[in-house]
Enzyme design. Structure first.
Site, short mmCIF file in Angstrom:
data_model
loop_
_atom_site.label_atom_id
_atom_site.label_comp_id
_atom_site.label_asym_id
_atom_site.label_seq_id
_atom_site.Cartn_x
_atom_site.Cartn_y
_atom_site.Cartn_z
N CYS A 131 0.83 -1.21 0.00
CA CYS A 131 0.00 0.00 0.00
C CYS A 131 0.86 1.26 0.00
CB CYS A 131 -0.95 0.00 1.20
SG CYS A 131 -0.12 -0.17 2.79
N HIS A 169 -1.43 1.30 7.44
CA HIS A 169 -1.88 1.21 6.05
C HIS A 169 -1.72 2.59 5.41
CE1 HIS A 169 -4.12 -0.33 2.71
NE2 HIS A 169 -5.18 0.46 2.90
#
Length: 366
Positions: free
Chosen positions: A32, A309
């Site tokens: 990510c 994330h």
């Protein structure tokens, strides 16, 4: 996944920008950090256009040696030439190349998006410079040159101006480090180039105040005295950093990860730092305000530095979009402020703006 794409198409309806493509990127095990930076760079239109132009002019045979630049150019070309307007693409070759090139990104651990952006831009520059030197030595052609920069190459004792690639033209700015001796008042200035500005942050602050702190005057005394060439001795001095040449694309990295001595580890600072949609850069040497418009934000989601994330927000044709790996959705402009950070230390909101991308209004008009 088609449902997400069609949902985005329905949301935009007949306002869907002509020729634009909105594609999510598949995650290959904690990639990510890479996907969020790629989306920000894809929607950095001048960079995208120059990369696609490079791709069109440098399509080698299938067996030609690939590198990070060819893999990135191929990925951007793949996205921009899709028949569908929305969907998902797997940046497999690009991620494999990143992992092959740099062992830091080889594992499946959580990585830092800012480190990745730095690595990527510097790697692209290295490849373009090598290509230019290769072309120059084989065809004796002279590359485009520029007079600024801090390092000069030497060939046969002839000073060579540093090559300025299209990556430099987009992202490079120049800082000047001014030191004034408090005894003789002589000012020593040293220039250095940058691709992004890393700013210290404080609770309940703004980008403008962080930039002011970045350029604030610091007194060098006691053990930190400055060696003045004119006085030929260590002297008390004042130093400050100013922006001599603002870049076309201003990338601001908020230093959200701080090493805490007492904890013996890094801690994430969830501070609320307001970043405006329109920014006036006033700490320049010319004392003229450079105006910028926000077009992308890489957001770190999570409470700590070693896990979490990354997602990104991008502005495209006056619409704001939210990219979370494979998913892409349209968001309201007012939603951008939910990523400023938390006014209280312990908050359930852990989605904080980490890397900001601004485009010069002067550059976009021209």
């Amino acid at each position: 996944m088609g449902a997400t794409g069609s949902k985005l198409e329905k949301a935009l309806g007949d306002q869907f920008p002509e020729g634009e493509r909105y594609f999510g990127l598949e995650n290959f095990g904690n990639t990510c950090y890479c996907n969020s930076v790629l989306q920000a760079l894809y929607f950095c239109v001048p960079f995208r256009e120059q990369l696609l132009e490079y791709y069109a002019n440098n399509k080698g045979p299938p067996e030609a040696e690939e590198n990070l630049l060819t893999c990135l150019a191929e990925l951007f070309s793949q996205i921009s030439s899709q028949r569908k307007k929305t969907g998902v693409i797997a940046p497999r070759r690009f991620v494999q190349r990143v992992r092959k090139q740099n062992e830091l990104f080889r594992g499946y651990m959580h990585q830092d998006a800012h480190e990745f952006l730095n690595f990527l831009l510097n790697e692209l520059v290295d490849i373009l410079e090598k290509e230019s030197h290769g072309a120059k030595s084989s065809a004796a052609t002279s590359p485009e040159k520029v007079s600024n920069g801090t390092c000069n190459g030497h060939a046969n004792d002839v000073k060579e101006e540093p090559l300025v690639t299209w990556v430099h033209k987009n992202f490079q700015g120049i800082l000047t480090n001014e030191t004034r001796c408090l005894r003789c008042e002589t000012v020593t200035a040293r220039d250095e180039t940058f691709f992004d500005l890393s700013l210290d942050i404080e609770q309940n602050s703004s980008i403008t105040s962080c930039l002011k702190n970045f350029s604030s005057t610091e007194t060098l005394n006691a053990e930190d005295k400055f060696f003045c060439d004119k006085c030929c001795s260590l002297q008390e001095a004042q130093k400050r950093m100013k922006i001599k040449k603002p870049p076309h694309i201003l990338v601001i990295h908020l230093k959200r990860f701080k090493y805490m001595e007492q904890l013996g580890r890094y801690k994430k600072l969830s501070y609320r730092v307001v970043f405006p949609l329109e920014l006036k850069l006033s700490n320049t040497t010319e004392n003229t305000d450079s105006e910028y418009s926000l077009f992308a934000v890489v957001v770190h989601v999570g409470s700590g530095p070693n896990h979490g994330h990354y997602v990104s927000l991008v502005k495209s044709h006056n619409h704001w979009l939210f990219f979370d790996d494979e998913n892409a959705e349209i968001i309201d402009e007012s939603a951008v402020q939910t990523f400023f950070g938390s006014a209280q230390e312990y908050s359930s909101n852990t989605d904080h703006g980490y890397i900001l991308f601004y485009e010069s209004l002067a550059a976009s008009k021209s």
